[in-house]
Design an enzyme around this catalytic site. Structure first.
Site, PDB file in Angstrom:
ATOM      1  N   ARG A 175     103.547  44.649  -0.535  1.00 19.29           N
ATOM      2  CA  ARG A 175     103.417  43.760   0.804  1.00 19.29           C
ATOM      3  C   ARG A 175     102.035  43.332   0.079  1.00 19.29           C
ATOM      4  O   ARG A 175     101.869  41.982   0.386  1.00 19.29           O
ATOM      5  CB  ARG A 175     103.432  44.254   1.396  1.00 19.29           C
ATOM      6  CG  ARG A 175     104.707  44.951   1.853  1.00 19.29           C
ATOM      7  CD  ARG A 175     105.755  44.769   2.341  1.00 19.29           C
ATOM      8  NE  ARG A 175     106.422  44.084   1.024  1.00 19.29           N
ATOM      9  CZ  ARG A 175     106.738  44.745  -0.449  1.00 19.29           C
ATOM     10  NH1 ARG A 175     107.051  46.043  -0.871  1.00 19.29           N
ATOM     11  NH2 ARG A 175     107.251  44.153  -1.238  1.00 19.29           N
ATOM     12  N   VAL A 214     102.980  40.415  10.075  1.00 18.04           N
ATOM     13  CA  VAL A 214     102.047  40.998   9.324  1.00 18.04           C
ATOM     14  C   VAL A 214     101.154  40.207   8.375  1.00 18.04           C
ATOM     15  O   VAL A 214     100.178  40.550   8.140  1.00 18.04           O
ATOM     16  CB  VAL A 214     102.204  42.721   9.488  1.00 18.04           C
ATOM     17  CG1 VAL A 214     102.878  43.339   9.957  1.00 18.04           C
ATOM     18  CG2 VAL A 214     102.573  42.821   8.102  1.00 18.04           C
ATOM     19  N   ASP A 215     101.882  39.640   8.200  1.00 10.45           N
ATOM     20  CA  ASP A 215     101.375  38.115   7.080  1.00 10.45           C
ATOM     21  C   ASP A 215     100.426  37.142   8.144  1.00 10.45           C
ATOM     22  O   ASP A 215     100.052  37.302   9.181  1.00 10.45           O
ATOM     23  CB  ASP A 215     101.922  37.397   6.445  1.00 10.45           C
ATOM     24  CG  ASP A 215     103.061  36.594   7.652  1.00 10.45           C
ATOM     25  OD1 ASP A 215     102.969  36.141   8.396  1.00 10.45           O
ATOM     26  OD2 ASP A 215     104.193  37.114   7.883  1.00 10.45           O
ATOM     27  N   HIS A 256     102.695  43.550  15.629  1.00  7.46           N
ATOM     28  CA  HIS A 256     102.971  44.743  14.916  1.00  7.46           C
ATOM     29  C   HIS A 256     101.542  44.712  13.372  1.00  7.46           C
ATOM     30  O   HIS A 256     102.193  46.057  12.773  1.00  7.46           O
ATOM     31  CB  HIS A 256     104.014  44.591  14.649  1.00  7.46           C
ATOM     32  CG  HIS A 256     104.944  44.984  15.594  1.00  7.46           C
ATOM     33  ND1 HIS A 256     106.349  44.492  15.240  1.00  7.46           N
ATOM     34  CD2 HIS A 256     105.113  45.657  17.071  1.00  7.46           C
ATOM     35  CE1 HIS A 256     107.562  44.348  16.001  1.00  7.46           C
ATOM     36  NE2 HIS A 256     106.749  45.109  17.311  1.00  7.46           N
TER      37      HIS A 256
HETATM   38  P1  OAD Z   1     114.388  40.540  11.625  1.00  2.93           P
HETATM   39  O1  OAD Z   1     114.667  40.862  10.017  1.00  2.93           O
HETATM   40  O2  OAD Z   1     115.166  41.992  12.343  1.00  2.93           O
HETATM   41  O3  OAD Z   1     115.303  39.555  11.863  1.00  2.93           O
HETATM   42  C1  OAD Z   1     114.463  38.359  11.085  1.00  2.93           C
HETATM   43  C2  OAD Z   1     115.416  37.130  11.499  1.00  2.93           C
HETATM   44  O4  OAD Z   1     115.529  35.800  11.299  1.00  2.93           O
HETATM   45  C3  OAD Z   1     117.119  37.331  11.851  1.00  2.93           C
HETATM   46  O5  OAD Z   1     117.578  36.781  13.298  1.00  2.93           O
HETATM   47  C4  OAD Z   1     118.061  36.025  10.583  1.00  2.93           C
HETATM   48  O6  OAD Z   1     119.333  34.988  11.221  1.00  2.93           O
HETATM   49  C5  OAD Z   1     116.270  35.128  10.772  1.00  2.93           C
HETATM   50  N1  OAD Z   1     115.982  34.404  10.122  1.00  2.93           N
HETATM   51  C6  OAD Z   1     116.121  34.792   8.540  1.00  2.93           C
HETATM   52  N2  OAD Z   1     116.394  33.227   7.034  1.00  2.93           N
HETATM   53  C7  OAD Z   1     115.567  32.978   8.336  1.00  2.93           C
HETATM   54  C8  OAD Z   1     115.172  31.413   7.952  1.00  2.93           C
HETATM   55  N3  OAD Z   1     114.872  30.475   6.939  1.00  2.93           N
HETATM   56  N4  OAD Z   1     114.620  30.636   9.201  1.00  2.93           N
HETATM   57  C9  OAD Z   1     114.502  31.468  10.442  1.00  2.93           C
HETATM   58  N5  OAD Z   1     115.505  32.678  10.623  1.00  2.93           N
HETATM   59  C10 OAD Z   1     115.892  33.736   9.478  1.00  2.93           C
HETATM   60  O7  OAD Z   1     112.486  40.725  11.913  1.00  2.93           O
HETATM   61  P2  OAD Z   1     112.008  40.695  13.170  1.00  2.93           P
HETATM   62  O8  OAD Z   1     113.001  40.572  14.657  1.00  2.93           O
HETATM   63  O9  OAD Z   1     111.358  40.301  12.368  1.00  2.93           O
HETATM   64  O10 OAD Z   1     108.498  45.723  12.670  1.00  2.93           O
HETATM   65  O11 OAD Z   1     111.951  41.843  13.275  1.00  2.93           O
HETATM   66  C11 OAD Z   1     111.419  42.367  13.670  1.00  2.93           C
HETATM   67  C12 OAD Z   1     110.599  43.703  13.036  1.00  2.93           C
HETATM   68  O12 OAD Z   1     111.319  44.964  12.730  1.00  2.93           O
HETATM   69  C13 OAD Z   1     109.393  43.827  12.458  1.00  2.93           C
HETATM   70  O13 OAD Z   1     108.059  42.638  13.078  1.00  2.93           O
HETATM   71  C14 OAD Z   1     109.701  44.763  11.873  1.00  2.93           C
HETATM   72  C15 OAD Z   1     110.398  45.483  12.148  1.00  2.93           C
HETATM   73  O14 OAD Z   1     110.861  46.874  12.392  1.00  2.93           O
HETATM   74  C16 OAD Z   1     107.656  46.914  12.348  1.00  2.93           C
HETATM   75  O15 OAD Z   1     107.473  46.255  10.734  1.00  2.93           O
HETATM   76  C17 OAD Z   1     106.786  47.612  13.235  1.00  2.93           C
END
Ligand code: OAD
Length: 227
Positions: A56, A88-89, A104
């Protein structure tokens, strides 16, 4: 000047080439997330976890901020902006945002496996045998499943002061991050940008069902014109 708080998730970095967690096949870069992002995983197979985060970290050096990161950085010219990210980026920082809280953790940092407050900048691979000055093994500075989120209190206090909140690219499924929105003032306007939005519009919540690269610049333009 308004106080604007941005809550960002993996979707804001998707168009830079970083995979989200819950789209697609349910795997994260071909791994079950609990196999690579949990305390149990690190105990069971530290080499696998370190290698996963090394990949990553290497990938991060090859990608660039996109127009959503850049628009959010430009919003600082008009308003007081704090970004609370689950990512985390470092793409918000590289785009120019100056006030970023990482709920995170951060890929470009490592920390002692013994003293969680001993945190080092880390740009290269992190391997077994890489130790801090006290001779303790280092690990990625990431909040894994099964761990507390130390920044959550600070983040909740910041969101309490927001006049407007931009939520972008998060499935709002992971707590406590998703829960901090409950600390917002009742009259704070919320702008929710996600091609697959997990909430419905209300008088207070404007939903932009589109990608971050187009939705964020629209919201930023609107907010920039408000005093
Ligand atoms: P998710 O993968 O759960 O959700 C990503 C969201 O981004 C979804 O609602 C997609 O519809 C949306 N998406 C996809 N492409 C997109 C785009 N081009 N523009 C805008 N939105 C888009 O990711 P997070 O909600 O960030 O934690 O996940 C939360 C946490 O779960 C992360 O920080 C990570 C993971 O476990 C750890 O690693 C501790």
């Amino acid at each position: 000047m308004m106080k604007i708080v941005v809550l960002s998730g993996a979707g804001v970095s998707a168009e830079s080439g970083i995979k989200t967690f819950r789209d697609g096949n349910g795997l994260w870069e071909n791994h079950d997330i609990m196999e690579v992002a949990s305390t149990e995983a690190f105990k069971r197979n530290p080499a696998l976890v370190l290698d996963f985060y090394n990949q990553r970290r290497r990938q991060l050096q090859t990608v660039e901020p996109n127009s959503a990161h850049i628009a959010l950085a430009e919003l600082e010219k008009h308003h007081d902006v704090t970004i609370i990210t689950q990512n985390v980026d470092d793409l918000h920082e590289r785009a120019g945002s100056t006030d970023v809280i990482h709920l995170h953790g951060e890929l470009l940092k490592a920390r002692s496996t013994v003293d969680e407050n001993l945190i080092l900048e880390w740009k290269d691979d992190l391997n077994i045998g890489d130790c801090c000055d006290n001779n303790h093994q280092l690990r990625p500075h990431i909040v894994w499943f099964g761990e507390m989120v130390p920044m959550i209190e600070v983040a909740s206090e910041i969101i309490e002061d927001a006049d407007a909140i931009i939520i972008v690219g998060t499935s709002m499924q992971v707590y406590p991050a998703a829960g901090i929105i409950q600390y917002a003032k009742a009259n704070a306007q919320v702008y929710f940008i996600d091609p697959n939005p997990s909430i419905n519009p209300t008088k207070r919540i404007s939903v932009y069902a589109e990608k971050a690269s187009t939705g964020v610049p629209k919201v930023v333009e609107k907010l920039a014109s408000m005093s």
